[in-house]
Scaffold this active site. Sequence first.
Site, short mmCIF file in Angstrom:
data_model
loop_
_atom_site.label_atom_id
_atom_site.label_comp_id
_atom_site.label_asym_id
_atom_site.label_seq_id
_atom_site.Cartn_x
_atom_site.Cartn_y
_atom_site.Cartn_z
N GLU A 178 0.83 -1.21 0.00
CA GLU A 178 0.00 0.00 0.00
C GLU A 178 0.86 1.26 0.00
O GLU A 178 1.83 1.35 0.76
CB GLU A 178 -0.91 0.02 1.24
CG GLU A 178 -1.95 -1.09 1.23
CD GLU A 178 -3.03 -0.92 2.30
OE1 GLU A 178 -4.08 -1.53 2.16
OE2 GLU A 178 -2.81 -0.18 3.29
N ARG A 234 -18.45 -2.26 -2.45
CA ARG A 234 -18.73 -3.10 -1.28
C ARG A 234 -20.12 -2.79 -0.77
O ARG A 234 -20.40 -1.67 -0.30
CB ARG A 234 -17.73 -2.80 -0.16
CG ARG A 234 -16.29 -3.06 -0.55
CD ARG A 234 -15.42 -2.96 0.69
NE ARG A 234 -14.01 -3.03 0.33
CZ ARG A 234 -13.04 -3.28 1.21
NH1 ARG A 234 -13.34 -3.45 2.49
NH2 ARG A 234 -11.79 -3.32 0.83
N ARG A 243 -2.04 -10.92 3.05
CA ARG A 243 -3.19 -11.81 2.90
C ARG A 243 -3.85 -11.51 1.56
O ARG A 243 -3.49 -10.56 0.89
CB ARG A 243 -4.21 -11.52 4.00
CG ARG A 243 -4.63 -10.07 3.95
CD ARG A 243 -5.86 -9.74 4.74
NE ARG A 243 -6.38 -8.44 4.38
CZ ARG A 243 -5.99 -7.28 4.90
NH1 ARG A 243 -5.08 -7.25 5.83
NH2 ARG A 243 -6.51 -6.14 4.47
P1 ADP Z 1 -4.77 0.47 8.58
O1 ADP Z 1 -3.85 -0.70 8.60
O2 ADP Z 1 -5.37 0.79 9.90
O3 ADP Z 1 -5.78 0.40 7.47
P2 ADP Z 1 -3.05 2.20 6.99
O4 ADP Z 1 -1.66 2.52 7.36
O5 ADP Z 1 -3.27 1.25 5.86
O6 ADP Z 1 -3.83 1.73 8.31
O7 ADP Z 1 -3.84 3.54 6.66
C1 ADP Z 1 -5.23 3.56 6.44
C2 ADP Z 1 -5.59 4.77 5.60
O8 ADP Z 1 -5.16 5.97 6.23
C3 ADP Z 1 -4.93 4.79 4.23
O9 ADP Z 1 -5.70 4.13 3.28
C4 ADP Z 1 -4.84 6.25 3.93
O10 ADP Z 1 -6.07 6.70 3.40
C5 ADP Z 1 -4.66 6.88 5.28
N1 ADP Z 1 -3.23 7.16 5.59
C6 ADP Z 1 -2.31 6.32 6.09
N2 ADP Z 1 -1.13 6.92 6.27
C7 ADP Z 1 -1.29 8.20 5.86
C8 ADP Z 1 -0.45 9.37 5.81
N3 ADP Z 1 0.82 9.34 6.24
N4 ADP Z 1 -0.98 10.52 5.36
C9 ADP Z 1 -2.26 10.57 4.94
N5 ADP Z 1 -3.10 9.53 4.97
C10 ADP Z 1 -2.64 8.36 5.42
#
Ligand code: ADP
Length: 460
Positions: free
Chosen positions: A275, A338, A292
């Site tokens: 991601e 979804r 996964r």
């Molecule tokens: P989780 O594992 O809880 O889903 P993620 O790290 O994948 O956490 O982040 C979830 C969402 O938060 C991402 O899809 C994005 O939209 C937002 N996000 C994560 N990190 C950042 C960041 N540094 N700046 C802006 N948005 C972020």
Amino acid sequence: MFKRILIANRGEVAVRVFRACREMDIEPVVVYSQADREALHVQLAEQAYCIGPARSADSYLNVEAILTVAQATGCDAIHPGYGFLSENGDFADACQQAGIAFIGPPGQVIRAMGNKAAARALMQRAGVPVVPGSDGPVTSAEQAREVADAIGYPVLIKAAAGGGGRGMRKVFDPEQLAPLFEEARLEAEACFGDGEMYLEKLILRPRHIEFQILADRHGGVIQLGERDCSIQRRNQKLLEESPSKALTPELRAAMGQAAVTAARAAGYENAGTIEFVLDQDNQFYFIEMNTRIQVEHPVTELICGLDLVREQIRIAAGMPLSVGQEEVELRGHAIECRINGEDPAHGFRPSPGRVGFLHLPGGFGVRVDTGLYPGCEIPAHYDSLMAKVIVHAPTRLEAIRRMRRSLEELVIEGPATNTDLLHQILHHPDFVRGNYNTGFLEEHLDILLAWCGSGEEGQV
Ligand code: ADP
């Protein structure tokens, strides 16, 4: 190849894995909780075993019960689906110790990527761009203050063990840093039993772009293009599409290469997702790796023509990837919606209960993955995903039109759903132009809900 696979999951993904097994001539064995006695995966299966009460901790997370069923039925592999035990490295190890293949990466890789602060550090060493932030974990509000001062506000406090957007707080005002840090840490401890925190710069109005990768045991690693998952509510994805309107061919190639580098650095095996967030200046940054199969995997399947669950099973059985990178051809456009059992008009409150009449869309280029059937009961104990509608078409506009008409055909009598909201998103001019980021839904929610209430489509 495996003879018998235990599917340690429920809902649409249990059905999804069941189908792959049947097509590969592998016997699926399913398990279920007391709340899922009448579930579709149970009805389809010839071998189904109850593993405990409704509560996930007593059933779908009950390692002992699941391993007992697997051994008693002579399963040679376990597919964990997503959620539940899918990203539990100790469960993966326990399977291997019991002589049962875990369909996923090795336990130590799951653990390494499961700590997002450590994964960040690993990616940085491998030369994959990460969001500016803390070097490793941040243990106190004081230390958080120092890091935030150095990287500049706004910042995002994140839980190393985080998932589902929990244990995360945005901080715009330095005064708020200490209280929000404590709040996030308490939430992380409550949700994950782990209060390790780290800091990232908050990227403003980014796109969430992720790359699907496959890696085998023989050094083969390929990427299957991106999914744009920027349509989110409270960090939960609602609609995903591929390809992303935001990527040029050059940017796509650079991100794809970074995804492969990331997977190699992790020593990855099986299907996984890298991601990234993409900022307004087209800089991309790694945020995490999911170890996964993901909810949105069908989007990739439709554009690359590969069955990803089948690939997962083949990889776990020690077989090489069925295609090389140069044979991967990404065609057309795919979108997934979804369908959740929740009521957008009432704060998205969950809406379990019995489904009455049911009509699922079909026709050319339409796929529905679901555990629903007419008269089925939706238990209140699990997540709200009822169905995934996925469409494929030669162009993005045709895919949008196909999705609109598919949602118009969908009838679920009984529980409230978010179908209307999704339909309105597909009519919003910014969405139609492909001009959106992770702030889209929050920004436009009022108008989208008003359109829902009016019974008319928005514009376009
Ligand atoms: P989780 O594992 O809880 O889903 P993620 O790290 O994948 O956490 O982040 C979830 C969402 O938060 C991402 O899809 C994005 O939209 C937002 N996000 C994560 N990190 C950042 C960041 N540094 N700046 C802006 N948005 C972020």
